[in-house]
Motif scaffolding. Structure first.
Motif, PDB file in Angstrom:
ATOM      1  N   ASN A 120       0.782  -1.240   0.000  1.00  0.00           N
ATOM      2  CA  ASN A 120       0.000   0.000   0.000  1.00  0.00           C
ATOM      3  C   ASN A 120       0.812   1.286   0.000  1.00  0.00           C
ATOM      4  OD1 ASN A 120      -2.787  -1.185   0.350  1.00  0.00           O
ATOM      5  ND2 ASN A 120      -1.764  -2.073   2.136  1.00  0.00           N
ATOM      6  N   VAL A 121       2.090   1.198   0.310  1.00  0.00           N
ATOM      7  CA  VAL A 121       2.906   2.409   0.404  1.00  0.00           C
ATOM      8  C   VAL A 121       4.128   2.351  -0.504  1.00  0.00           C
ATOM      9  CG1 VAL A 121       4.218   3.906   1.956  1.00  0.00           C
ATOM     10  CG2 VAL A 121       2.132   2.800   2.779  1.00  0.00           C
ATOM     11  N   ARG A 122       4.891   1.298  -0.395  1.00  0.00           N
ATOM     12  CA  ARG A 122       6.175   1.226  -1.092  1.00  0.00           C
ATOM     13  C   ARG A 122       6.079   1.468  -2.595  1.00  0.00           C
ATOM     14  NH1 ARG A 122      10.579  -3.745  -0.620  1.00  0.00           N
ATOM     15  NH2 ARG A 122      12.377  -2.591  -1.447  1.00  0.00           N
ATOM     16  N   PRO A 123       5.068   0.929  -3.295  1.00  0.00           N
ATOM     17  CA  PRO A 123       5.020   1.161  -4.748  1.00  0.00           C
ATOM     18  C   PRO A 123       4.804   2.621  -5.134  1.00  0.00           C
ATOM     19  CG  PRO A 123       3.617  -0.696  -4.110  1.00  0.00           C
ATOM     20  CD  PRO A 123       3.998   0.010  -2.855  1.00  0.00           C
ATOM     21  N   TYR A 124       4.397   3.447  -4.176  1.00  0.00           N
ATOM     22  CA  TYR A 124       3.991   4.816  -4.505  1.00  0.00           C
ATOM     23  C   TYR A 124       4.922   5.879  -3.934  1.00  0.00           C
ATOM     24  CZ  TYR A 124      -0.113   1.968  -5.333  1.00  0.00           C
ATOM     25  OH  TYR A 124      -0.957   0.979  -5.768  1.00  0.00           O
ATOM     26  N   ILE A 125       5.974   5.457  -3.242  1.00  0.00           N
ATOM     27  CA  ILE A 125       6.857   6.403  -2.559  1.00  0.00           C
ATOM     28  C   ILE A 125       7.400   7.459  -3.512  1.00  0.00           C
ATOM     29  CG2 ILE A 125       9.132   6.607  -1.477  1.00  0.00           C
ATOM     30  CD1 ILE A 125       7.072   5.755   0.495  1.00  0.00           C
ATOM     31  N   SER A 126       7.830   7.048  -4.681  1.00  0.00           N
ATOM     32  CA  SER A 126       8.457   7.988  -5.625  1.00  0.00           C
ATOM     33  C   SER A 126       7.449   8.656  -6.550  1.00  0.00           C
ATOM     34  CB  SER A 126       9.511   7.255  -6.466  1.00  0.00           C
ATOM     35  OG  SER A 126       8.900   6.253  -7.255  1.00  0.00           O
ATOM     36  N   LYS A 127       6.152   8.348  -6.369  1.00  0.00           N
ATOM     37  CA  LYS A 127       5.154   8.809  -7.329  1.00  0.00           C
ATOM     38  C   LYS A 127       4.181   9.834  -6.770  1.00  0.00           C
ATOM     39  CE  LYS A 127       5.470   4.312  -9.585  1.00  0.00           C
ATOM     40  NZ  LYS A 127       4.765   3.042  -9.911  1.00  0.00           N
ATOM     41  N   MET A 128       4.266  10.072  -5.467  1.00  0.00           N
ATOM     42  CA  MET A 128       3.383  11.056  -4.840  1.00  0.00           C
ATOM     43  C   MET A 128       3.927  11.381  -3.458  1.00  0.00           C
ATOM     44  SD  MET A 128       0.215   8.512  -3.822  1.00  0.00           S
ATOM     45  CE  MET A 128       0.205   7.808  -5.465  1.00  0.00           C
ATOM     46  N   PRO A 129       3.634  12.570  -2.915  1.00  0.00           N
ATOM     47  CA  PRO A 129       4.014  12.860  -1.532  1.00  0.00           C
ATOM     48  C   PRO A 129       3.072  12.139  -0.573  1.00  0.00           C
ATOM     49  CG  PRO A 129       2.919  14.751  -2.519  1.00  0.00           C
ATOM     50  CD  PRO A 129       3.023  13.727  -3.603  1.00  0.00           C
ATOM     51  N   ILE A 130       3.626  11.287   0.275  1.00  0.00           N
ATOM     52  CA  ILE A 130       2.841  10.585   1.293  1.00  0.00           C
ATOM     53  C   ILE A 130       3.167  11.224   2.639  1.00  0.00           C
ATOM     54  CG2 ILE A 130       2.381   8.380   2.425  1.00  0.00           C
ATOM     55  CD1 ILE A 130       3.065   7.009  -0.213  1.00  0.00           C
ATOM     56  N   GLU A 131       2.179  11.818   3.257  1.00  0.00           N
ATOM     57  CA  GLU A 131       2.409  12.645   4.436  1.00  0.00           C
ATOM     58  C   GLU A 131       2.268  11.865   5.743  1.00  0.00           C
ATOM     59  OE1 GLU A 131       1.252  17.133   5.955  1.00  0.00           O
ATOM     60  OE2 GLU A 131      -0.060  16.119   4.530  1.00  0.00           O
ATOM     61  N   TYR A 132       1.179  11.130   5.887  1.00  0.00           N
ATOM     62  CA  TYR A 132       0.913  10.403   7.132  1.00  0.00           C
ATOM     63  C   TYR A 132       0.460   8.979   6.840  1.00  0.00           C
ATOM     64  CZ  TYR A 132       0.370  15.088   9.269  1.00  0.00           C
ATOM     65  OH  TYR A 132       0.556  16.377   9.701  1.00  0.00           O
ATOM     66  N   ILE A 133       0.768   8.082   7.772  1.00  0.00           N
ATOM     67  CA  ILE A 133       0.072   6.808   7.904  1.00  0.00           C
ATOM     68  C   ILE A 133      -0.685   6.885   9.217  1.00  0.00           C
ATOM     69  CG2 ILE A 133       0.280   4.317   8.225  1.00  0.00           C
ATOM     70  CD1 ILE A 133       2.785   4.400   6.503  1.00  0.00           C
ATOM     71  N   VAL A 134      -1.996   6.703   9.165  1.00  0.00           N
ATOM     72  CA  VAL A 134      -2.847   6.851  10.344  1.00  0.00           C
ATOM     73  C   VAL A 134      -3.255   5.460  10.826  1.00  0.00           C
ATOM     74  CG1 VAL A 134      -4.896   7.942  11.311  1.00  0.00           C
ATOM     75  CG2 VAL A 134      -3.700   9.018   9.396  1.00  0.00           C
TER      76      VAL A 134
END
Length: 362
Positions: A120-134
């Motif tokens: 859910n996170v790793r594939p998108y790290i370089s493709k969008m700013p991910i600010e929080y995991i809640v």
């Protein structure tokens, strides 16, 4: 020898390659800065709930985020279809671990937290700013309470493993964890929530610099219960409703936020910053308390208050970021008819009432 000769280059060619590498590195740095700029500087976001049978598809949802000017979105649960649609959209993303996922992520024997991160996170790290995991949403005082801390610990360990310290880890709690909220200077955690809240907050405070607690704050519920007047709930009061020492409170949101800060300070955790994880007003479902006009008044004033980067009466220099709830109405959301009408938009993509998403440049 042929292989060695292939990779030889003259001093001139070597310098050219070095300059090219430096330029590419600089461009990558600029690109990364652009990707994180939204998360760093946009205070206002919108929650995306999916408890409905007719929610617009992810591509359409992203188009609507752009149309109305939202640069941040909070996904209440992991959603790969939505994440795919958000790739390269310059929209900062907050991802939630749903309450029902907490037992799996909390497992200390199987690396389920790593599996969740990889999916859910790793594939998108370089493709969008991910600010929080809640970690959960209002999970405290629910059957999922016991899983919050181990799930949080596991996710923090995974982020350290992958050197992703820029992603903040937090939980979202409601005002139900507080025993006292009036006056705000008397804010204190309930006896039955204090131990777990302190453990959660210590984990957040120890994870990284600038720790954050998300609080879901709904003045609507206090007004609908007959506890506060409408003008105090909707930011339209003509005079303060609460006098607390040297502080005057003109709206319920500020009072509840300062009650939280007082509770944190009592536990020597006052350095933790608050973010409004969700706040909104339903446009239907509960008679005179839920008209489109009331929803428009509250949500417009709430969004305006957030983008102005205001602090609270007790802490005027600490701006509060926040997310308005929600982008769409959700016809399957539990809690009753009013809970199904918190959307700024109907699911046919038309506004539930007239609103404008304010920005610094407007």
């Amino acid at each position: 020898m042929a292989l060695i000769t292939k990779f030889r280059c003259s001093p001139t060619n070597l310098m050219s390659r070095i300059w090219i590498a430096l330029i590419l590195s600089g461009l990558a740095t600029i690109h990364n800065h652009i990707r994180t700029a939204v998360a760093d500087f946009d205070a206002l976001g919108v929650c995306l709930g999916t408890s409905g049978t007719d929610i617009p598809d992810p591509k359409t949802t992203v188009q609507l985020l752009h149309k109305y000017g939202f640069k941040k979105v909070r996904l209440l649960s992991s959603n790969n279809w939505m994440m795919e649609a958000l790739i390269n959209q310059n929209i900062a993303v907050t991802i939630g671990i749903a309450n029902e996922e907490l037992p799996m992520v909390a497992d200390t024997i199987i690396d389920n937290a790593g599996t969740w991160y990889n999916a859910n996170v790793r594939p998108y790290i370089s493709k969008m700013p991910i600010e929080y995991i809640v970690i959960g949403d209002d999970a405290i005082l629910s059957p999922y309470s016991e899983f919050v801390i181990p799930a949080m610990t596991n996710i923090m360990q995974v982020l350290r493993r992958f050197d992703q310290g820029s992603i903040k880890v937090t939980v979202a709690v409601s005002t139900s964890v507080l025993e006292k909220t009036f006056p705000p200077s008397q804010g204190i955690f309930k006896a039955r929530t204090r131990n777990i809240m302190v453990d959660i907050l210590k984990a957040i405070a120890g994870y990284k610099f600038s720790p954050v607690l998300m609080v879901n704050v709904y003045p609507y519920r206090y007004h609908a219960a007959g506890l506060i007047l409408q003008d105090f709930a909707t930011f339209t009061a003509h005079k303060p409703a609460i006098h607390d020492g040297n502080n005057d409170y003109w709206n319920m949101l500020d009072a509840l936020l300062d009650a939280f800060v007082t509770a944190l300070t009592r536990e020597n955790l006052g350095s933790i910053r608050l973010v409004v994880g969700a706040s909104g007003w339903p446009s239907a479902g509960n008679g005179r308390f839920t008209t489109p006009a009331l929803a428009a008044t509250y949500n417009q004033n709430f969004m305006r208050r957030i983008v102005r980067r205001q602090g609270t009466p007790a802490h005027p220099t600490k701006p509060i970021d926040g997310f308005v709830y929600a982008l769409f109405n959700e016809n399957k959301k539990p809690g009753g008819p009013a809970d199904q009408h918190f959307g700024l938009l109907k699911t046919d993509k038309t506004p539930a009432y007239s609103f404008v998403v304010p920005h610094y440049w407007r």
